[in-house]
Design a protein around this motif. Structure first.
Motif, mmCIF file in Angstrom:
data_model
loop_
_atom_site.group_PDB
_atom_site.id
_atom_site.type_symbol
_atom_site.label_atom_id
_atom_site.label_comp_id
_atom_site.label_asym_id
_atom_site.label_seq_id
_atom_site.Cartn_x
_atom_site.Cartn_y
_atom_site.Cartn_z
ATOM 1 N N ILE A 1 -57.757 17.021 90.081
ATOM 2 C CA ILE A 1 -57.754 18.178 90.967
ATOM 3 C C ILE A 1 -56.396 18.309 91.650
ATOM 4 O O ILE A 1 -55.705 17.324 91.883
ATOM 5 C CB ILE A 1 -58.882 18.115 92.022
ATOM 6 N N VAL A 2 -56.041 19.545 91.938
ATOM 7 C CA VAL A 2 -54.850 19.847 92.729
ATOM 8 C C VAL A 2 -55.317 20.469 94.033
ATOM 9 O O VAL A 2 -56.091 21.435 94.020
ATOM 10 C CB VAL A 2 -53.902 20.809 91.990
ATOM 11 N N GLN A 3 -54.894 19.899 95.140
ATOM 12 C CA GLN A 3 -55.215 20.454 96.457
ATOM 13 C C GLN A 3 -53.941 21.020 97.079
ATOM 14 O O GLN A 3 -52.852 20.494 96.859
ATOM 15 C CB GLN A 3 -55.786 19.383 97.385
ATOM 16 N N LYS A 4 -54.110 22.087 97.854
ATOM 17 C CA LYS A 4 -52.975 22.639 98.596
ATOM 18 C C LYS A 4 -53.358 22.786 100.059
ATOM 19 O O LYS A 4 -54.456 23.274 100.386
ATOM 20 C CB LYS A 4 -52.562 23.992 98.021
ATOM 21 N N TYR A 5 -52.469 22.363 100.949
ATOM 22 C CA TYR A 5 -52.691 22.495 102.381
ATOM 23 C C TYR A 5 -51.570 23.327 102.990
ATOM 24 O O TYR A 5 -50.384 23.034 102.799
ATOM 25 C CB TYR A 5 -52.746 21.119 103.055
ATOM 26 N N GLY A 6 -51.954 24.371 103.717
ATOM 27 C CA GLY A 6 -50.994 25.278 104.324
ATOM 28 C C GLY A 6 -50.371 24.717 105.588
ATOM 29 O O GLY A 6 -50.742 23.636 106.074
ATOM 30 N N GLY A 7 -49.431 25.489 106.139
ATOM 31 C CA GLY A 7 -48.674 25.035 107.300
ATOM 32 C C GLY A 7 -49.519 24.737 108.510
ATOM 33 O O GLY A 7 -49.251 23.772 109.249
ATOM 34 N N SER A 8 -50.569 25.531 108.753
ATOM 35 C CA SER A 8 -51.422 25.281 109.915
ATOM 36 C C SER A 8 -52.224 23.994 109.746
ATOM 37 O O SER A 8 -52.600 23.355 110.734
ATOM 38 C CB SER A 8 -52.361 26.460 110.145
ATOM 39 N N SER A 9 -52.480 23.594 108.511
ATOM 40 C CA SER A 9 -53.260 22.377 108.250
ATOM 41 C C SER A 9 -52.463 21.110 108.522
ATOM 42 O O SER A 9 -53.046 20.036 108.713
ATOM 43 C CB SER A 9 -53.741 22.367 106.799
ATOM 44 N N VAL A 10 -51.125 21.215 108.519
ATOM 45 C CA VAL A 10 -50.266 20.041 108.752
ATOM 46 C C VAL A 10 -49.322 20.291 109.933
ATOM 47 O O VAL A 10 -48.200 19.814 109.964
ATOM 48 C CB VAL A 10 -49.463 19.685 107.484
ATOM 49 N N ALA A 11 -49.798 21.048 110.914
ATOM 50 C CA ALA A 11 -48.928 21.510 111.997
ATOM 51 C C ALA A 11 -48.484 20.407 112.942
ATOM 52 O O ALA A 11 -47.468 20.546 113.617
ATOM 53 C CB ALA A 11 -49.630 22.621 112.790
ATOM 54 N N ASP A 12 -49.240 19.310 113.024
ATOM 55 C CA ASP A 12 -48.852 18.208 113.909
ATOM 56 C C ASP A 12 -49.382 16.899 113.333
ATOM 57 O O ASP A 12 -50.039 16.878 112.276
ATOM 58 C CB ASP A 12 -49.350 18.432 115.343
ATOM 59 N N ALA A 13 -49.116 15.804 114.026
ATOM 60 C CA ALA A 13 -49.468 14.483 113.501
ATOM 61 C C ALA A 13 -50.971 14.330 113.302
ATOM 62 O O ALA A 13 -51.419 13.764 112.289
ATOM 63 C CB ALA A 13 -48.941 13.403 114.449
ATOM 64 N N GLU A 14 -51.778 14.807 114.258
ATOM 65 C CA GLU A 14 -53.231 14.665 114.132
ATOM 66 C C GLU A 14 -53.764 15.450 112.943
ATOM 67 O O GLU A 14 -54.659 14.973 112.230
ATOM 68 C CB GLU A 14 -53.919 15.109 115.430
ATOM 69 N N ARG A 15 -53.220 16.646 112.722
ATOM 70 C CA ARG A 15 -53.681 17.434 111.573
ATOM 71 C C ARG A 15 -53.242 16.795 110.257
ATOM 72 O O ARG A 15 -53.957 16.868 109.253
ATOM 73 C CB ARG A 15 -53.179 18.868 111.698
ATOM 74 N N ILE A 16 -52.072 16.194 110.255
ATOM 75 C CA ILE A 16 -51.623 15.485 109.052
ATOM 76 C C ILE A 16 -52.556 14.315 108.754
ATOM 77 O O ILE A 16 -52.936 14.083 107.594
ATOM 78 C CB ILE A 16 -50.168 15.019 109.220
#
Length: 408
Positions: free
Chosen positions: A4-19
């Motif tokens: 599978i290929v997953q993609k995460y947008g900018g809002s999904s990795v916006a800070d350390a907790e979201r990462i």
């Protein structure tokens, strides 16, 4: 074992907790026995911040240098996601677009993928690693870093899924799927459990921001199932696919799309003779300016008017290209207006069923909204309207076609 290929947008990795949250989701997919390739966008507002910084240094930066600068946003994200997975005890490796074998043309800021050589990615998967790839970027034949334009990470993800022959591509974003309209404008908008490639392509091309149209095109061509869901919840998402639906639905309209990024250009007094349209539009095509909603009036005394639309951001460049042509072909003048928008209804079969166009026009009329231009395809009807009427238009059309009701 699925790939599978997953993609995460900018809002999904916006800070350390979201990462860290994204890392846990990726780990869960790996624990289920899957080979996992992940495409990541730049963190939050990083692209806007980099552009603003560039313009402080140079108000008109060269596109090559701007692409190089913007590509660093994704490099930060992939390294951090790989680090977060390592902290959880998983083997992961981050790769830039170039390292992942993504080769593009040389059209900076809106490059197109020419080919993907997935050998490095496949080797890392064979070594048991989770592969984290920078979205939105590739490398040209001249070995220059290029970016793919708005929504480019979606395109990266689907293109990689096709090249890797993945079982599916999962697009994780800040919404829970594809809706009948933008839920920020229409609170009663309904999430669709599934939608056909063609319908999603029209929605994306004419304003829906959830998926980029080029990524949907690739999904359709290579038959990659695309799953769109939220990175913040486990709510069911929307499947974009090419399979036929066996249901004959009551309402053929699947969704309402809108696009505020529209400028109108009108060339007045155009000589009506062969070759004029080619002379006018070829310079725009060569400069990479996309044109749509082209309307030419009926000729009177071999003179006509020609109107078309471009993205608002392309208006200045388009006028710079068109004005010399207007003088060369002896047209009367060229006028531009940036304050337009498009609103569209989309659904397979609306051209073959009576009443959909009339119902759309009636709804806009009753809302007091004037239609400037009309264009259609086999599954879409689009109206050009003033940009200050968009919210009202979308709400009126959603009500008129009763899209809040479950499909029957």
């Amino acid at each position: 074992m699925a790939r599978i290929v997953q993609k995460y947008g900018g809002s999904s990795v916006a800070d350390a907790e979201r990462i860290k949250n994204v890392a846990r989701r990726i780990a869960r997919a790996r624990d289920q026995g899957n080979e996992v390739v992940v495409v990541v966008s730049a963190m939050g507002k990083t692209p806007d911040q980099l552009i603003a910084l560039a313009r402080q240094v140079n108000p008109s930066p060269k596109e090559r240098e701007l692409d190089l600068l913007l590509s660093t946003g994704e490099m930060v994200s992939i390294a951090l996601v790989a680090m977060a997975l390592d902290a959880l005890g998983y083997q992961a490796i981050s790769l830039t677009g170039a390292q992942a074998g993504i080769r593009t043309d040389s059209l900076y800021s809106r490059a197109r993928i020419l080919d993907i050589g997935p050998e490095r990615v496949l080797q890392e998967l064979r070594d048991g690693k989770i592969v984290i790839v920078a979205g939105f970027q590739g490398i040209s034949e001249e070995m220059d870093i290029t970016t793919l334009g708005r929504g480019g990470s979606d395109t990266t993800a689907v293109a990689l899924a096709a090249a890797l022959r993945a079982d599916r591509c999962e697009i994780y974003t800040d919404v829970e799927g594809i809706y009948t309209a933008d839920p920020r404008l229409v609170p009663e908008a309904r999430k669709l459990p599934e939608i056909h490639y063609e319908e999603m392509l029209e929605l994306a091309s004419w304003g829906a921001k959830v998926m980029h149209n080029r990524s949907v095109e690739l999904g359709a061509v290579y038959e990659v199932p695309i799953w769109v869901a939220s990175s913040f919840t486990d709510a069911p998402g929307t499947l974009i696919h090419g399979g036929a639906s066996i249901m004959e639905v009551r309402n053929k309209v699947r969704g309402i799309a809108h696009d505020r990024n529209v400028a109108k250009i009108t060339v007045v007094g155009v000589p009506d003779r062969p070759g004029i349209a080619a002379t006018l539009f070829e310079p725009l095509a060569e400069a990479g300016v996309s044109v749509d909603c082209i309307v030419q009036n009926a000729s009177l005394n071999n003179i006509t008017d020609l109107t078309f639309t471009v993205a608002r951001a392309d208006l200045e460049r388009a006028m710079h290209l068109v004005e010399p042509v207007v003088q060369r072909i002896n047209a009367v003048r060229c006028a531009a207006d940036p304050n337009f928008a498009k609103v569209s209804i989309v659904g397979t079969g609306i051209q073959n069923a009576p009443g959909y166009a009339a119902r759309m026009f009636r709804a806009l009329f009753e809302a007091g909204i004037n239609i400037e231009l009309i264009t259609t395809s086999e599954i879409r009807i689009t109206c050009l309207i003033r940009d200050d009427a968009v919210d009202q238009a979308v709400q009126a059309l959603h009500r008129a076609f009763e899209l809040e009701r479950p499909e029957e």
